[in-house]
Motif scaffolding. Structure first.
Motif, mmCIF file in Angstrom:
data_model
loop_
_atom_site.group_PDB
_atom_site.id
_atom_site.type_symbol
_atom_site.label_atom_id
_atom_site.label_comp_id
_atom_site.label_asym_id
_atom_site.label_seq_id
_atom_site.Cartn_x
_atom_site.Cartn_y
_atom_site.Cartn_z
ATOM 1 N N LEU A 1 25.333 -37.221 -6.983
ATOM 2 C CA LEU A 1 25.526 -38.722 -7.169
ATOM 3 C C LEU A 1 23.291 -39.239 -6.051
ATOM 4 O O LEU A 1 23.758 -40.266 -5.881
ATOM 5 N N THR A 2 23.403 -38.307 -5.258
ATOM 6 C CA THR A 2 22.016 -38.863 -4.493
ATOM 7 C C THR A 2 21.465 -38.555 -5.366
ATOM 8 O O THR A 2 20.060 -39.965 -5.429
ATOM 9 N N ASP A 3 20.827 -38.260 -5.935
ATOM 10 C CA ASP A 3 19.530 -38.798 -7.537
ATOM 11 C C ASP A 3 20.438 -39.952 -8.575
ATOM 12 O O ASP A 3 19.327 -40.245 -9.073
ATOM 13 N N SER A 4 21.587 -39.536 -8.961
ATOM 14 C CA SER A 4 21.700 -40.842 -9.208
ATOM 15 C C SER A 4 21.860 -42.577 -8.202
ATOM 16 O O SER A 4 22.334 -43.602 -8.650
ATOM 17 N N GLY A 5 21.451 -42.366 -7.125
ATOM 18 C CA GLY A 5 21.270 -43.613 -6.272
ATOM 19 C C GLY A 5 22.146 -43.621 -5.441
ATOM 20 O O GLY A 5 22.343 -44.965 -4.604
ATOM 21 N N TYR A 6 22.867 -42.949 -4.776
ATOM 22 C CA TYR A 6 24.543 -43.192 -4.066
ATOM 23 C C TYR A 6 23.768 -42.731 -2.280
ATOM 24 O O TYR A 6 23.182 -41.520 -2.347
ATOM 25 N N ASP A 7 24.554 -43.113 -1.902
ATOM 26 C CA ASP A 7 24.492 -42.882 -0.335
ATOM 27 C C ASP A 7 26.120 -41.709 0.484
ATOM 28 O O ASP A 7 26.777 -42.750 -0.058
ATOM 29 N N VAL A 8 25.561 -40.624 -0.543
ATOM 30 C CA VAL A 8 26.831 -39.700 -0.712
ATOM 31 C C VAL A 8 27.420 -39.672 1.023
ATOM 32 O O VAL A 8 25.877 -38.981 2.251
ATOM 33 N N LEU A 9 28.707 -39.859 0.943
ATOM 34 C CA LEU A 9 29.492 -39.543 2.254
ATOM 35 C C LEU A 9 30.309 -38.437 3.008
ATOM 36 O O LEU A 9 30.789 -38.100 1.450
#
Length: 512
Positions: free
Chosen positions: A22-30
């Motif tokens: 998800l981080t690689d996809s550009g999200y700020d992951v919580l």
């Protein structure tokens, strides 16, 4: 600013792997390791998308979904399920989950689910913008309606202009007073609801004698805010339709709300499409799981064949060949079931001879029963199928589809017998009898039987008690086909005692 996404899973390894993706996809992951932590983080951060495991200690994914939807109904929630959690996946869709993906999580499936969530977010924002613009336009055009005295003083020309504006709206529009009476409406409303000025809204929409318990118009009168909700409303033709409703308070700033503008539009087709897509997603998940199991079985059969040939062992060759035949037969059945499910088919009724139809149907499955050493009894009540004239009874039905429905049940009887290891011999009886008004096909076996819970679910789409050997489509289709013939399927069963199906089809004298 990166878009926030909340990932909820009790397994650290899954959080880590999905977090990287998800981080690689550009999200700020919580991250949250349990349901309680997820709700706390959600209230603080308000992410637009939540990705949650469905089975967790304490608060499970279904409860997380319900609490998040209660906090913010617009949040897109994607649930992660295991292969054995199909019923929970169905339940999550009922609670407005956006989509579900199965473990192990495939990047393509995850990307598709996230894309679906994004599309819903964009559409909702566009709809909100459209609604706000529409509200501003209505407010500008109805400022002169701020109080009852000014309403009465409105000129005829202004009233005509006001009505013309309403009539051009591409949705239903009505104005209600504090008594919940209609004081104005547009052309579309008049055409589909056919009511007069002064009618109560709850009598128009619900044919009720009192206001709805959760009424967005009442809420707007109480707090002076706009509200949105979904409801089923009944039109003048008596047909219920799914509607999305918006309210807008009408009145001068700082004063009490004098009237409420109600706008609503029909979303029945969208709901049907959503249900269809949800069913399609469930079918893909169920079928993928079944195919994996069948391919594993094929691998086992091919291995035995290869081993048998290399070692010149006829027993292994025979055993492997039987497994391959069985798996190919299951794949063939699954493909035919999917084809029937994927396309709505009109019945192609033709005149059928009952006895010949029953004999031909029995011939289809008799060889399979013989291979499994199951006694097969044809119990055809010829006297009830032969009128006094001596001619066999005829009925009108779609021969291919009705035979498919009955064969599905007969093959389930075979599975019930082969799974039963408590008896030394098994028997399946296929009977048919007729009376003046109907034909009754009966299928009984002395196999493993069913619990009450299974009996209640056997005709539910994607429910299967056969683990990887079933897709949960066959009996659903059988019931659907019989229902199309205006017939009925009933079942009696007890665990360990076997099962008895009754398929009743009306005996039409002429083609329907």
């Amino acid at each position: 600013m990166k878009e926030k996404i909340l990932l909820v899973d009790d397994e650290e390894g899954i959080r880590k792997v999905l977090g990287i993706s998800l981080t690689d996809s550009g999200y700020d992951v919580l991250f949250a390791e349990n349901g309680e932590e997820a709700i706390r983080i959600f209230k603080e951060q308000q992410p637009e998308i939540v990705l949650t495991d469905i089975k967790m200690p304490g608060m499970d994914g279904i409860e997380v979904l319900r609490k998040i939807k209660h906090e913010n109904p617009d949040t897109e929630v994607i649930v992660i399920t295991g292969h054995g959690d199909m019923q929970l996946a169905i339940k999550s869709l009922k609670y407005e989950a956006t989509d579900f993906i199965t473990k192990p999580v495939d990047d393509t499936h995850l990307e598709n689910a996230l894309q679906k969530a994004h599309e819903r977010i964009v559409i909702r924002k566009q709809l909100k913008s459209y609604t706000e613009n529409l509200e501003r336009l209505i407010q500008q055009k109805t400022e002169k309606l701020a109080d009852a005295g000014r309403i009465q003083k409105t000129t005829q020309a202004s009233s005509e202009k006001y009505q013309h504006l309403f009539d051009q709206m591409p949705c239903y529009v009505a104005v209600l007073n504090k008594d919940l009476k209609i004081t104005a409406f547009n052309r579309l409303f008049r055409e589909d609801f056919n009511e007069k000025i002064g009618s109560y809204c709850y009598k128009i929409f619900k044919q009720a004698d009192k206001p709805c318990e959760i009424c967005p118009v009442v809420k707007t009168f109480e707090d002076g805010q706009s509200h949105q909700s979904e409801m089923q409303l009944t039109g003048k033709n008596g047909k219920q339709r799914n509607m999305v409703l918006w309210t807008k308070p009408l009145g001068d700033a700082g004063k009490d709300v004098l009237q409420v503008l109600l706008m609503f539009t029909d979303i029945s087709q969208l709901i049907d499409l959503k249900d269809h897509l949800a069913s399609l997603g469930l079918m893909i998940g169920s079928v993928s799981h079944s195919i994996k199991g069948m391919l594993t079985g094929l691998d086992g059969g091919v291995y035995l064949l290869d081993s048998g040939f290399s070692k010149d062992d006829p027993n292994k060759v025979s055993e492997g060949l039987e497994i391959v035949k069985m798996m190919v037969g299951r794949i063939k059945t699954m493909v035919l079931d999917i084809l029937y499910y994927a396309k709505e088919r009109e019945l192609n009724r033709a005149q059928l001879d009952v006895l010949s139809f029953a004999e031909d149907t029995a011939d289809v499955v008799e060889a399979k029963m013989r291979n499994h050493h199951i006694e097969f009894v044809r119990d055809f009540n010829i006297s009830s199928l032969m009128p006094a004239s001596g001619e066999q009874k005829i009925f009108f039905a779609d021969e291919e589809q009705l035979r498919s429905a009955i064969v599905n049940i007969l093959e389930n009887a075979v599975d019930a017998c082969t799974e039963d290891k408590s008896k030394t011999s098994h028997k399946i009886t296929f009977g048919v009898r007729g009376d003046k008004n109907e034909i009754v096909f009966e299928i009984s076996d002395n196999g493993i039987g069913m619990t009450q819970e299974t009996k209640e679910k056997i005709f539910t789409l994607f429910f299967s008690s056969k683990a990887v050997r079933g897709t949960g489509i066959g009996l659903f289709l059988s019931e659907k086909i019989v229902r199309q013939h205006k017939g009925l399927i009933t079942v009696d069963s007890e665990p360990g005692q076997g099962t008895h199906f009754y398929i009743t089809v009306p005996l039409a004298e002429t083609e329907a």
